[in-house]
Design an enzyme around this catalytic site. Structure first.
Site, PDB file in Angstrom:
ATOM      1  N   SER A 189       0.844  -1.200   0.000  1.00 42.16           N
ATOM      2  CA  SER A 189       0.000   0.000   0.000  1.00 42.16           C
ATOM      3  C   SER A 189       0.876   1.244   0.000  1.00 42.16           C
ATOM      4  O   SER A 189       2.063   1.170  -0.356  1.00 42.16           O
ATOM      5  CB  SER A 189      -0.932  -0.028   1.218  1.00 42.16           C
ATOM      6  OG  SER A 189      -1.894   0.986   1.116  1.00 42.16           O
ATOM      7  N   ASN A 190       0.344   2.369   0.383  1.00 44.64           N
ATOM      8  CA  ASN A 190       1.109   3.619   0.455  1.00 44.64           C
ATOM      9  C   ASN A 190       0.558   4.451   1.605  1.00 44.64           C
ATOM     10  O   ASN A 190      -0.508   4.146   2.137  1.00 44.64           O
ATOM     11  CB  ASN A 190       1.041   4.353  -0.892  1.00 44.64           C
ATOM     12  CG  ASN A 190      -0.385   4.713  -1.237  1.00 44.64           C
ATOM     13  OD1 ASN A 190      -1.007   5.527  -0.577  1.00 44.64           O
ATOM     14  ND2 ASN A 190      -0.934   4.068  -2.274  1.00 44.64           N
ATOM     15  N   PRO A 191       1.274   5.527   1.997  1.00 48.14           N
ATOM     16  CA  PRO A 191       0.862   6.256   3.223  1.00 48.14           C
ATOM     17  C   PRO A 191      -0.258   7.283   3.032  1.00 48.14           C
ATOM     18  O   PRO A 191      -0.457   8.123   3.907  1.00 48.14           O
ATOM     19  CB  PRO A 191       2.153   6.975   3.653  1.00 48.14           C
ATOM     20  CG  PRO A 191       3.143   6.768   2.587  1.00 48.14           C
ATOM     21  CD  PRO A 191       2.531   6.046   1.455  1.00 48.14           C
ATOM     22  N   SER A 192      -0.998   7.215   1.932  1.00 52.63           N
ATOM     23  CA  SER A 192      -2.043   8.229   1.733  1.00 52.63           C
ATOM     24  C   SER A 192      -3.033   8.238   2.909  1.00 52.63           C
ATOM     25  O   SER A 192      -3.523   7.190   3.319  1.00 52.63           O
ATOM     26  CB  SER A 192      -2.799   7.924   0.434  1.00 52.63           C
ATOM     27  OG  SER A 192      -3.964   8.712   0.375  1.00 52.63           O
ATOM     28  N   ALA A 206      -4.643   7.517  -4.087  1.00 49.65           N
ATOM     29  CA  ALA A 206      -3.262   7.092  -4.348  1.00 49.65           C
ATOM     30  C   ALA A 206      -3.328   5.608  -4.712  1.00 49.65           C
ATOM     31  O   ALA A 206      -3.313   4.737  -3.842  1.00 49.65           O
ATOM     32  CB  ALA A 206      -2.414   7.325  -3.110  1.00 49.65           C
TER      33      ALA A 206
END
Ligand code: CTP
Length: 401
Positions: free
Chosen positions: A214-217, A280
């Site tokens: 995943s990503n930190p959005s 994101a």
């Protein structure tokens, strides 16, 4: 909904005047700008300094204050009356209610009521017997016939020691009512009657049930875009990945997890008038997804990935007539060049370009600095994400009325 809204808070002389300070803070927390007008009687309960410090603006009490005779002061009721999106009188005593019902203007608060061009919300607060008196009943009916909104007092323990109907409702209830009124009066915004879809937050691509890419959005910018669109009168659907934000009031929210889920939902809503791709989105997903947890002694040291669908590009290829596509670009270098390439390649109408290298911007921050790039113009905005979101949409969809 209250983000960016301008509220005049009118405070009258009842014991609940002290609660108006908390109400002011609640409006500010919701993103509204507040100015305060008090009746002279209210200043006996709470000093003007409390409200001027909190609102960072002078408090208007007298139409002709003793020490100041400048035009700006005595015409405040006119300029404030034009400035506001909503005028809330909380608490509203029986005395002020009576003056409003009869059109009197003997102080700045009542003068501002007459000058207001915005909707008015009265929160009558008094002892139960007074609330039930025939004069108050008649005055309430009169002001309702003027089109003013009334939030009924709540039952409970009153300052007189008696129990009854007369308490000022909780700040949350007043905020909800305020948002509802503003929304109703907003049917004329530049996006009124338009369907707007906003995607927000990260996507998760599972490797197995307990591991994912995943990503930190945080979803903050996407949520702010959804609220900004609602502020312009749009019918908003928010499709978002896993985030820990409160759902915005009155916005239809659909929660998704993976890019494939997001694509499915976007396709279901692809007939929207405006699509804002603030999510994101993961560009890659594991080729093999395991339905049971992979034991570490059985795991491979590499994961084979495959590309996900580029949803914005798909929207660009399937654009309906008149649809406006707004994409985002998160870059760490060559911001304008890379974002312009995305604008053209994905056939978007606008790209909101932001960079991770800026301290005052980025995934988790409450602030953002963006370049808005479009075929017919470009602009730069910075500030709190909700302010930036509003500026972006105000720029793209100007109110020409
Ligand atoms: N986007 C999308 N589908 C994807 C990836 C991105 O719809 N699979 C959208 C994003 O929501 C955003 C825009 O495309 O509106 C640009 O996303 P960004 O992550 O900045 O760029 P990418 O297209 O992923 O390109 P790169 O990672 O190479 O910068």
């Amino acid at each position: 909904m209250l983000s960016g809204k301008r509220i005049i808070l009118g405070v009258t002389g009842g014991i609940a005047a002290y609660k108006a300070a908390f109400l002011l803070r609640a409006y500010q927390k919701a993103g509204a700008e507040v100015r305060v007008t008090m009746t002279p009687a209210a200043t006996k309960f709470v000093g003007t300094d409390t409200f001027s410090s909190l609102s960072k603006h002078p408090v208007a009490v007298d139409v002709f204050p003793k020490n100041n005779t400048t035009v700006d002061t005595w015409t405040k009721h006119i300029s404030w009356g034009e400035w506001a999106d909503l005028f809330v009188i909380a608490p509203c005593t029986a005395n002020t209610l009576g003056k409003i019902a009869y059109g009197l203007s003997d102080n700045m608060l009542t003068a501002t009521v007459l000058a207001a061009r915005c909707p008015l919300l009265l929160c009558p607060t008094m002892d139960g017997e007074m609330y039930e008196s025939p004069a108050v009943y008649k005055n309430l009916q009169t002001v309702q016939n003027f089109g003013y909104h009334i939030l009924e007092p709540e039952e409970g323990y009153l300052a007189s020691g008696l129990e009854g109907k007369g308490r000022l409702p909780e700040a949350e209830t007043i905020l909800e009512k305020s948002a509802e009124i503003i929304r109703k009066h907003q049917k004329n915004g530049p996006l009124a009657g338009k369907k707007v879809v906003v995607t927000a937050g990260p996507t998760r691509e599972h490797i197995d049930p307990v591991r994912f890419i995943s990503n930190p959005s945080s979803g903050k910018m996407g949520f702010a875009m959804a609220e900004a669109a609602q502020n312009l009168g749009a019918d908003v659907t928010l499709i978002h990945g896993p985030v820990s934000l409160d759902k915005p009031a009155d916005i239809k929210a659909i929660e998704i997890e993976s890019t494939a889920d997001l694509f499915e939902q976007v396709k279901n809503h692809a007939n929207a008038d405006v699509v804002i791709m603030a999510a994101a989105v993961s560009d890659f997903t594991p080729k093999n997804k395991y339905s049971n947890k992979v034991k570490k002694d059985k795991a491979e040291s590499s994961i084979e990935l495959e590309q996900t669908t580029d949803i914005l590009s798909w929207l660009g290829d399937h654009k309906k007539d008149g649809q406006v596509l707004i994409g985002f670009a998160m870059e760490t270098e060559n911001l304008i060049e890379n974002a312009t390439t995305k604008l053209n390649k994905k056939k978007a109408d606008w790209i909101v370009a932001n960079t991770l290298t800026d301290e005052e911007a980025g995934f988790q921050s409450d602030k953002n600095k963006v370049h808005l790039l479009g075929r017919n113009g470009s602009a730069k905005f910075e500030g709190l994400k909700r302010e930036v979101a509003q500026k972006i949409l105000n720029y793209i969809f100007p109110d020409n009325t």
